[in-house]
Each structure stands twice: as structure tokens, then as C-alpha cells.
Design a protein around this motif. Structure first.
Motif, PDB file in Angstrom:
ATOM      1  N   GLY A  68       0.802  -1.220   0.000  1.00  0.00           N
ATOM      2  CA  GLY A  68       0.000   0.000   0.000  1.00  0.00           C
ATOM      3  C   GLY A  68       0.832   1.266   0.000  1.00  0.00           C
ATOM      4  O   GLY A  68       0.790   2.040   0.956  1.00  0.00           O
ATOM      5  N   PRO A  69       1.599   1.543  -1.055  1.00  0.00           N
ATOM      6  CA  PRO A  69       2.482   2.720  -1.096  1.00  0.00           C
ATOM      7  C   PRO A  69       1.751   4.050  -1.147  1.00  0.00           C
ATOM      8  O   PRO A  69       2.372   5.089  -0.923  1.00  0.00           O
ATOM      9  N   LEU A  70       0.464   4.059  -1.480  1.00  0.00           N
ATOM     10  CA  LEU A  70      -0.406   5.236  -1.484  1.00  0.00           C
ATOM     11  C   LEU A  70       0.017   6.275  -2.520  1.00  0.00           C
ATOM     12  O   LEU A  70      -0.592   6.381  -3.583  1.00  0.00           O
ATOM     13  N   GLU A  71       1.067   7.055  -2.219  1.00  0.00           N
ATOM     14  CA  GLU A  71       1.545   8.091  -3.147  1.00  0.00           C
ATOM     15  C   GLU A  71       3.059   8.030  -3.327  1.00  0.00           C
ATOM     16  O   GLU A  71       3.684   8.990  -3.757  1.00  0.00           O
ATOM     17  N   ALA A  72       3.643   6.901  -2.962  1.00  0.00           N
ATOM     18  CA  ALA A  72       5.073   6.605  -3.194  1.00  0.00           C
ATOM     19  C   ALA A  72       6.025   7.470  -2.383  1.00  0.00           C
ATOM     20  O   ALA A  72       7.223   7.494  -2.654  1.00  0.00           O
ATOM     21  N   ALA A  73       5.520   8.159  -1.366  1.00  0.00           N
ATOM     22  CA  ALA A  73       6.400   9.000  -0.554  1.00  0.00           C
ATOM     23  C   ALA A  73       7.427   8.161   0.198  1.00  0.00           C
ATOM     24  O   ALA A  73       8.631   8.447   0.181  1.00  0.00           O
ATOM     25  N   HIS A  74       6.962   7.106   0.858  1.00  0.00           N
ATOM     26  CA  HIS A  74       7.877   6.232   1.584  1.00  0.00           C
ATOM     27  C   HIS A  74       8.796   5.488   0.626  1.00  0.00           C
ATOM     28  O   HIS A  74       9.958   5.227   0.948  1.00  0.00           O
ATOM     29  N   THR A  75       8.281   5.168  -0.548  1.00  0.00           N
ATOM     30  CA  THR A  75       9.105   4.509  -1.566  1.00  0.00           C
ATOM     31  C   THR A  75      10.294   5.395  -1.920  1.00  0.00           C
ATOM     32  O   THR A  75      11.431   4.926  -2.013  1.00  0.00           O
ATOM     33  N   CYS A  76      10.021   6.668  -2.129  1.00  0.00           N
ATOM     34  CA  CYS A  76      11.099   7.621  -2.450  1.00  0.00           C
ATOM     35  C   CYS A  76      12.137   7.654  -1.340  1.00  0.00           C
ATOM     36  O   CYS A  76      13.349   7.632  -1.605  1.00  0.00           O
ATOM     37  N   MET A  77      11.678   7.693  -0.092  1.00  0.00           N
ATOM     38  CA  MET A  77      12.607   7.758   1.032  1.00  0.00           C
ATOM     39  C   MET A  77      13.490   6.506   1.082  1.00  0.00           C
ATOM     40  O   MET A  77      14.711   6.605   1.293  1.00  0.00           O
ATOM     41  N   MET A  78      12.887   5.347   0.881  1.00  0.00           N
ATOM     42  CA  MET A  78      13.665   4.106   0.960  1.00  0.00           C
ATOM     43  C   MET A  78      14.661   4.003  -0.191  1.00  0.00           C
ATOM     44  O   MET A  78      15.776   3.497  -0.007  1.00  0.00           O
ATOM     45  N   GLU A  79      14.279   4.490  -1.371  1.00  0.00           N
ATOM     46  CA  GLU A  79      15.229   4.474  -2.485  1.00  0.00           C
ATOM     47  C   GLU A  79      16.367   5.447  -2.202  1.00  0.00           C
ATOM     48  O   GLU A  79      17.538   5.166  -2.500  1.00  0.00           O
ATOM     49  N   GLN A  80      16.058   6.592  -1.608  1.00  0.00           N
ATOM     50  CA  GLN A  80      17.102   7.545  -1.234  1.00  0.00           C
ATOM     51  C   GLN A  80      18.037   6.961  -0.181  1.00  0.00           C
ATOM     52  O   GLN A  80      19.217   7.288  -0.138  1.00  0.00           O
ATOM     53  N   TYR A  81      17.515   6.098   0.669  1.00  0.00           N
ATOM     54  CA  TYR A  81      18.332   5.422   1.670  1.00  0.00           C
ATOM     55  C   TYR A  81      19.189   4.313   1.055  1.00  0.00           C
ATOM     56  O   TYR A  81      20.023   3.724   1.743  1.00  0.00           O
ATOM     57  N   GLY A  82      18.968   3.988  -0.215  1.00  0.00           N
ATOM     58  CA  GLY A  82      19.819   3.028  -0.895  1.00  0.00           C
ATOM     59  C   GLY A  82      19.266   1.632  -1.029  1.00  0.00           C
ATOM     60  O   GLY A  82      20.031   0.685  -1.246  1.00  0.00           O
ATOM     61  N   ALA A  83      17.938   1.465  -0.884  1.00  0.00           N
ATOM     62  CA  ALA A  83      17.354   0.137  -1.079  1.00  0.00           C
ATOM     63  C   ALA A  83      17.728  -0.401  -2.453  1.00  0.00           C
ATOM     64  O   ALA A  83      17.703   0.326  -3.450  1.00  0.00           O
ATOM     65  N   ALA A  84      18.073  -1.681  -2.505  1.00  0.00           N
ATOM     66  CA  ALA A  84      18.493  -2.277  -3.776  1.00  0.00           C
ATOM     67  C   ALA A  84      17.308  -2.450  -4.715  1.00  0.00           C
ATOM     68  O   ALA A  84      17.404  -2.146  -5.909  1.00  0.00           O
TER      69      ALA A  84
END
Length: 323
Positions: A68-84
């Protein structure tokens, strides 16, 4: 209203894309995209994700399942943190399209958004992930215990933010008309039926895929996580006064992944040490180059003439500005 009303007549801009869902956004967008008008919630700089990053051993290099990413805000944060890799599953079609809009605006490269029911995905899934992020979804389930069970099969680390039922605060609420005892895979618990009511008529609705969901008590949620192997549970951001119902955030880890978690934190420290060592090497290289340049200058004809000039001034008592 005609089909022509769906066309944009101004030059391309991020705001044009955001305005496709005008009035539906929950998230305020970061200033690095410009002053875009969207929602109000600071989900692109969410303290819960910052906290989870620390508690779960870091997102860097991790494979993440986001429910449930909703609007991808958390997705952006995790990618910025370096998620593979991030696999984000969204059942709300309008929310899914908003996620794709954000993916384009932020140029996300390691995140994949798929449209569908994540419970059905988990029932059929054979993939494994390092971390699961389930923010704002547990209380939208008809069978929340099944979701926790399914999560436990695909990962050893999970972050959950959720509302929960509190009898002292909600016993007289019309939203919760009834409750019943239930059992799932050996875990006995009580479910409190929550009606969405008029919320279902809103285009901004972001709940579950039925007219109701079942909430659990705080104690049952914690006991459920332990029942399915998540023995190490950290709690933060407890909010008993949330207008939508009491809520809290959990970072839960299985015993079997304690070694992995420790290794992840050790890897974080190693990376930090490696970065410091690289910076030190760069500084030493710079100093060595500076020394070599100075030594080269001292052997040059200009330097010899300069030294002779200072010696001449000293011999005849002339003022010298040699340093």
C-alpha cells in the motif's frame, strides 16, 4: 464536460501531472521539485521511515516489499536510503496512478509499482524480501492476522504503522457496531468490525477493498506478531489521541534474523569507516601533492633567484617580508 476538458493546454510541467488528481493528494511534495500544490502531510520526510531505517538495520542494499504505497512517498525515502529493490503493491487504482506520477517526477530507478491486491499476491508468492513496510494497511484488512502471517513467511523484518481498537476510547463509536472472537493458525483474538460509511463516496478514499474492515486491539497485534515469530518488537510514535483512532508504529524482527540484523548494522558501520578512510586517503593524497609542488618550486630557477634576493636584502640590512 467533454473529452477536451481532459486535455492540458499549458506547457509541460510537474504541476500539470499533479493536478490530474487535484484535491486527492495526502502528501506535501518536497521543495526540490518546486513549490508544487498537492497535500499537507509530510510523508516524503516521514519520521517513521527514518526511525524504521535505524531499527531494522538500514534499507541500504535491502530488498523491500512495500504494501500500500499510497503516493510513493515512503518509496522515495527508501530508495534515497539506498534500497536495492522495492516492490510496491497498490490495489487502489487512483493511488497506483499517483505512484506512477511520483515515480516519473522523482526518476525512481529501483522501485517497481504493481497494481493489485497484496494479500492475493502474498498467498501466491514464493519470493523472499529483507524488509516489509506495511504502513497504514493493517487496520484496512478483513483478516489482519492473516496478513501478519503472510508477512512472516516472506521476511524477517517488518515495519508496521497502524490504528488499533481501544475499548475505553471507542466502545460507543458508531464506526464499530460489533465484535467477535476469531482464530487463525492457532492464534485466538477478537476482531472489531469498522464501517467506512460515507468515506466510500470520496474519490480520495484510501481504505480497504470492502465496505468494512476489522481492527485488532493493541495487545492482540503485539501477541500476533510474537505468535508468528517476531519476538523483538520496538514501539514508537504512540498516539492515543489520533482523531481517526489510537495508533502506533512497530519495528519487529524475528529471532532467526537477529544475526542478519547485527550483520546489517555492522555493515553500516563498516561502510561509514570505509567512507572516512577514503576521505582520509584523499586528504593525504592532496597533502602529498601539495608537498611535491612545494619541493618542485624550491628547485626551480625562480625559487633560487627569490632566495638570493632575500639573502641580498639581509646582507645589506634591508627590510624583508620573507615568510
Amino acid at each position: 464536460m467533454t473529452i477536451l476538458d481532459q486535455y492540458v493546454t499549458s506547457a509541460p510541467s510537474p504541476q500539470n501531472a499533479i493536478d490530474i488528481f487535484a484535491g486527492e493528494w495526502a502528501s506535501a511534495l518536497p521543495d526540490n521539485l518546486g513549490k508544487l500544490k498537492a497535500g499537507q502531510s509530510q510523508l516524503f520526510n516521514d519520521v517513521r521511515i527514518h526511525w524504521a531505517e535505524q531499527e531494522l538495520g538500514g534499507f541500504k542494499g535491502a530488498t523491500v516489499l512495500e504494501l500500500g504505497p499510497l503516493e510513493a512517498a515512503h518509496t522515495c525515502m527508501m530508495e534515497q536510503y539506498g534500497a536495492a529493490e522495492i516492490l510496491a503493491i497498490e490495489a487502489n487504482t487512483r493511488a497506483y496512478l499517483k505512484c506512477l506520477t511520483i515515480k516519473e517526477l522523482f526518476e525512481l530507478k529501483r522501485s517497481k509499482f504493481v497494481c493489485g491486491d497484496f494479500v492475493e499476491f502474498l498467498r501466491q508468492n514464493s519470493l523472499q524480501f529483507d524488509i516489509c513496510v506495511a504502513s497504514g494497511v493493517l487496520y484496512h484488512m478483513r483478516n489482519p492476522v492473516e496478513l501478519i502471517s503472510l508477512i512472516s513467511k516472506v521476511c524477517d523484518r517488518v515495519m508496521i504503522w497502524t490504528h488499533y481498537y481501544d475499548a475505553d476510547l471507542m466502545a460507543t463509536s458508531d464506526r464499530f457496531p460489533e465484535s467477535h472472537l476469531s482464530e487463525y493458525q492457532g492464534f485466538e483474538h477478537r476482531l472489531y468490525r469498522q464501517e467506512y460509511g460515507v468515506g466510500l463516496d470520496l474519490t480520495s478514499f484510501c481504505g480497504g477493498n470492502d465496505s468494512y474492515s476489522n481492527w485488532m486491539s493493541r495487545a492482540d497485534i503485539l501477541n500476533c506478531l510474537q505468535h508468528f515469530g517476531f519476538s523483538e518488537i520496538q514501539i514508537n510514535f504512540e498516539d492515543s489521541q489520533n482523531p481517526n483512532g489510537p495508533s502506533f508504529c512497530l519495528a519487529a524482527v524475528k529471532n532467526t534474523s537477529q544475526g542478519s540484523l547485527i550483520n546489517a548494522k555492522v555493515d553500516q558501520l563498516k561502510q561509514q569507516i570505509q567512507t572516512l578512510e577514503q576521505q582520509q586517503q584523499q586528504t593525504e593524497q592532496y597533502l602529498q601533492q601539495a608537498r611535491q609542488q612545494i619541493e618542485a618550486m624550491k628547485t626551480s630557477k625562480f625559487w633560487k633567484i627569490r632566495q638570493s634576493w632575500f639573502a641580498f636584502k639581509k646582507t645589506f640590512g634591508l627590510p624583508s617580508n620573507e615568510s
